[in-house]
Write a protein that holds these residues in place. Sequence first.
Motif, short mmCIF file in Angstrom:
data_model
loop_
_atom_site.label_atom_id
_atom_site.label_comp_id
_atom_site.label_asym_id
_atom_site.label_seq_id
_atom_site.Cartn_x
_atom_site.Cartn_y
_atom_site.Cartn_z
N GLU A 47 0.77 -4.46 -7.33
CA GLU A 47 1.19 -3.31 -6.54
C GLU A 47 1.46 -2.05 -7.37
O GLU A 47 1.73 -0.99 -6.80
CB GLU A 47 2.44 -3.67 -5.72
N SER A 48 1.41 -2.17 -8.70
CA SER A 48 1.59 -0.98 -9.54
C SER A 48 0.52 0.05 -9.16
O SER A 48 -0.65 -0.31 -8.99
CB SER A 48 1.42 -1.37 -11.01
N CYS A 49 0.92 1.30 -9.02
CA CYS A 49 -0.08 2.31 -8.61
C CYS A 49 -0.99 2.66 -9.79
O CYS A 49 -2.01 3.32 -9.60
CB CYS A 49 0.61 3.55 -8.04
N GLY A 50 -0.60 2.24 -10.98
CA GLY A 50 -1.48 2.42 -12.14
C GLY A 50 -1.37 3.77 -12.80
O GLY A 50 -2.06 4.04 -13.79
N GLN A 51 -0.48 4.60 -12.30
CA GLN A 51 -0.39 5.97 -12.81
C GLN A 51 0.15 6.04 -14.23
O GLN A 51 -0.29 6.87 -15.02
CB GLN A 51 0.51 6.76 -11.85
N CYS A 52 1.13 5.16 -14.55
CA CYS A 52 1.66 5.25 -15.92
C CYS A 52 1.47 3.95 -16.69
O CYS A 52 1.58 2.85 -16.14
CB CYS A 52 3.10 5.75 -15.94
N THR A 53 1.18 4.09 -17.98
CA THR A 53 0.77 2.96 -18.82
C THR A 53 1.84 1.87 -18.93
O THR A 53 1.53 0.69 -18.83
CB THR A 53 0.38 3.48 -20.22
N PRO A 54 3.12 2.21 -19.16
CA PRO A 54 4.10 1.13 -19.35
C PRO A 54 4.13 0.18 -18.16
O PRO A 54 4.30 -1.03 -18.33
CB PRO A 54 5.44 1.87 -19.47
N CYS A 55 3.94 0.70 -16.97
CA CYS A 55 3.98 -0.15 -15.77
C CYS A 55 2.64 -0.85 -15.56
O CYS A 55 2.59 -2.06 -15.38
CB CYS A 55 4.35 0.71 -14.57
N ARG A 56 1.56 -0.09 -15.62
CA ARG A 56 0.24 -0.68 -15.35
C ARG A 56 -0.09 -1.79 -16.35
O ARG A 56 -0.41 -2.91 -15.98
CB ARG A 56 -0.84 0.42 -15.42
N TYR A 60 2.66 -1.36 -1.30
CA TYR A 60 4.12 -1.46 -1.50
C TYR A 60 4.69 -0.18 -2.08
O TYR A 60 5.77 0.27 -1.70
CB TYR A 60 4.39 -2.64 -2.43
N ILE A 61 3.95 0.45 -2.98
CA ILE A 61 4.49 1.62 -3.67
C ILE A 61 4.80 2.76 -2.70
O ILE A 61 5.63 3.63 -3.01
CB ILE A 61 3.54 2.07 -4.81
N CYS A 62 4.17 2.76 -1.53
CA CYS A 62 4.43 3.85 -0.58
C CYS A 62 5.84 3.79 0.01
O CYS A 62 6.24 4.70 0.73
CB CYS A 62 3.39 3.85 0.52
N GLY A 96 10.79 3.55 -9.89
CA GLY A 96 11.57 2.33 -9.82
C GLY A 96 10.75 1.06 -9.90
O GLY A 96 11.28 0.02 -10.30
N LEU A 97 9.48 1.10 -9.50
CA LEU A 97 8.69 -0.13 -9.56
C LEU A 97 8.59 -0.62 -11.01
O LEU A 97 8.98 -1.74 -11.34
CB LEU A 97 7.29 0.06 -8.96
N GLY A 98 8.11 0.25 -11.88
CA GLY A 98 7.96 -0.14 -13.29
C GLY A 98 9.29 -0.35 -13.98
O GLY A 98 9.42 -1.23 -14.84
S1 SF4 Z 1 6.09 2.98 -12.60
FE1 SF4 Z 1 4.30 4.34 -12.81
S2 SF4 Z 1 2.48 3.04 -12.53
FE2 SF4 Z 1 4.27 1.88 -11.83
S3 SF4 Z 1 4.26 2.23 -9.66
FE3 SF4 Z 1 5.66 3.75 -10.55
S4 SF4 Z 1 4.39 5.56 -10.96
FE4 SF4 Z 1 3.00 3.84 -10.53
#
Ligand code: SF4
Length: 578
Positions: free
Chosen positions: A514-523, A343-345, A557-559
């Motif tokens: 679907e979080s890409c896991g790149q940043c902590t607040p979202c993951r 989804y993140i793509c 925008g996801l997070g």
């Molecule tokens: S907010 Fe951060 S962890 Fe979540 S999808 Fe976007 S880049 Fe990835």
Amino acid sequence: MSDRAPSKPQEQGKRARVRGTPKGRQVDPKAREEIQALLKGSPRRRDLLIEYLHRIQDRYGHLSAAHLVALADEMKLAMTEVYEVATFYHHFDVVKEGEAAPPAITVRVCDSIACDIAGAHELTAKLPGILGKDVRVLHAPCIGRCESAPAAVVGQNPLPHATVEKIAALVKARAVKHPAPGSRESHPHKDIVSPAYVDYADYRAKGGYALAKSCIDGAKKRADVIAVMENSGLRGLGGAGFPAGRKWKSVAAEPAPRLMAINIDEGEPGTFKDRFYLERDPHRFVEGALIAAWAVDIAEIYMYLRDEYHGCRAILEKEIAALQANPPCKLPPIHLRRGAGAYICGEESAMIESIEGKRGMPRLRPPYVAQVGLFSRPTLEHNMETLHWVREILERGADWFASQGRNGRKGLRSFSVSGRVKKPGVHLAPAGITVKELIAEHCGGMLDGHAFYAYLPGGASGGILPAAMGDIPLDFDTLNQYGCFIGSAAIVIFSDEDRATTAAKNLIKFFSEESCGQCTPCRVGTAKALKLIEKKKWDQPLLKELSQAMMDASICGLGQAAPNPVLSVMKYFPNEIT
Ligand code: SF4
Ligand SMILES: Cc1cc2nc3c(=O)[nH]c(=O)nc-3n(C[C@H](O)[C@H](O)[C@H](O)COP(=O)(O)O)c2cc1C
Ligand code: FES
């Protein structure tokens, strides 16, 4: 078992690093041969990595360790680079040494919101027992067929209104390919999966590409065309709603060469409008893309199509080839790229990373993609539907588009409507229509026996509103004051049989997966929020604090939008959580 490729004579006895030889892995000669056969005649370019992973997955049903080592070696990439890309995407099955390969047939059952309320979970619970262990049953995020929920896919064959019996029949018939447009073949249940469409010859016969030709052949001025786009008020239809004409102007002001990236990832649960138009009139957005490419002086066009749309891919491959074989005018190179289930793509910078053959991880901004985008070039990125409207706006005039609309809003919106209405589907309606009007005028009313209870005004990300707030004009900006947004205009209708808390759990689970896991607040935040809302009593102060951290500190925008459903429930459905 496997042999390391023999060193060249001049390298023997030296400790020199052999460039491109995957460290610590030996290339199996048979795997090398198989990879070379799959890549025969194709360039070993890094940006094609995902395309090549698809070739292996399609041919062998999975990605074995031996094939990945051989691919890395063949493409002169480090093994980790290939591995991290292959494991990022849901549609690649990486099988480590000694592990069993997945069964030959995979059934994916969508369990996103529209399918969830239509009974998807009963399917996933019953199917393994009925289909047996030679068939793999997976739950999947929205496959863009929400109007015919619950939806499933057998191999690459989508199944609208899926039932256990229909799925079992497709499996038994080994009907794993997407049927041809307009055909009922390979569907024992005679479902029409995609209708017949306007092909290249039909489109040209009805005046198609005349406008693009007149632009490219010099009959029109770039500034005039951009002015019409600006005056029409057309805004990007992928979710963010940035004015299209202004985007053309700003990218045109960046240094050449410029590129275009067309976003057909359509992953937002509840959204299926891009597929709807692609399956019916695919040349319309291609013509829009050619006009935009001319207006902005774009060197090459890239299209990124979600992997779930196998039928659309076949249509696009065929129709772009037809266009290129008999072009109406000079064309820029057009490349079609295949997503791989992430989804993140759909997020614009993640999409660019994916086109470059990498993991789809959003980039930090600035710089914006309009300045430094695909292959580090200034990039005009558009949702497919935004380009779909270009021809009609230029032919009918800016005023025609701007004069559409209701309740003080301008333009038209393609609403993807799903849920408890009689006629779900893509409904083209004036921007600013309210959800109550949409249900009554376009959707045939609520399903019998169901009373309107709540709705998603903008897919998974746009928040949840109660029926009592069903008179708000649906458009960009109008919902912000309620903590919601229209996004890609995916409207999911709930009835008195549904609960906003249940919907919120489904949506947060989706974001967490679907979080890409790149940043902590979202993951961490999406996983933590899910745990908190699965409890009977919600810890509201903690959920508010967590949501604020996610909104403030997530990269993309996801997070930032993921807490919306939770915040909506606390604000508008307190009866459900106290
Ligand atoms: S907010 Fe951060 S962890 Fe979540 S999808 Fe976007 S880049 Fe990835
Ligand atoms: C998490 C996330 C997912 C997105 N998914 C899509 C998508 O599937 N399709 C799309 O066109 N835009 C999507 N977008 C919006 C794009 O980032 C971008 O704004 C859009 O493609 C620009 O084109 P437009 O101006 O024509 O709308 C997404 C944004 C975010 C934050
Ligand atoms: S196809 Fe199931 S929610 Fe979209």
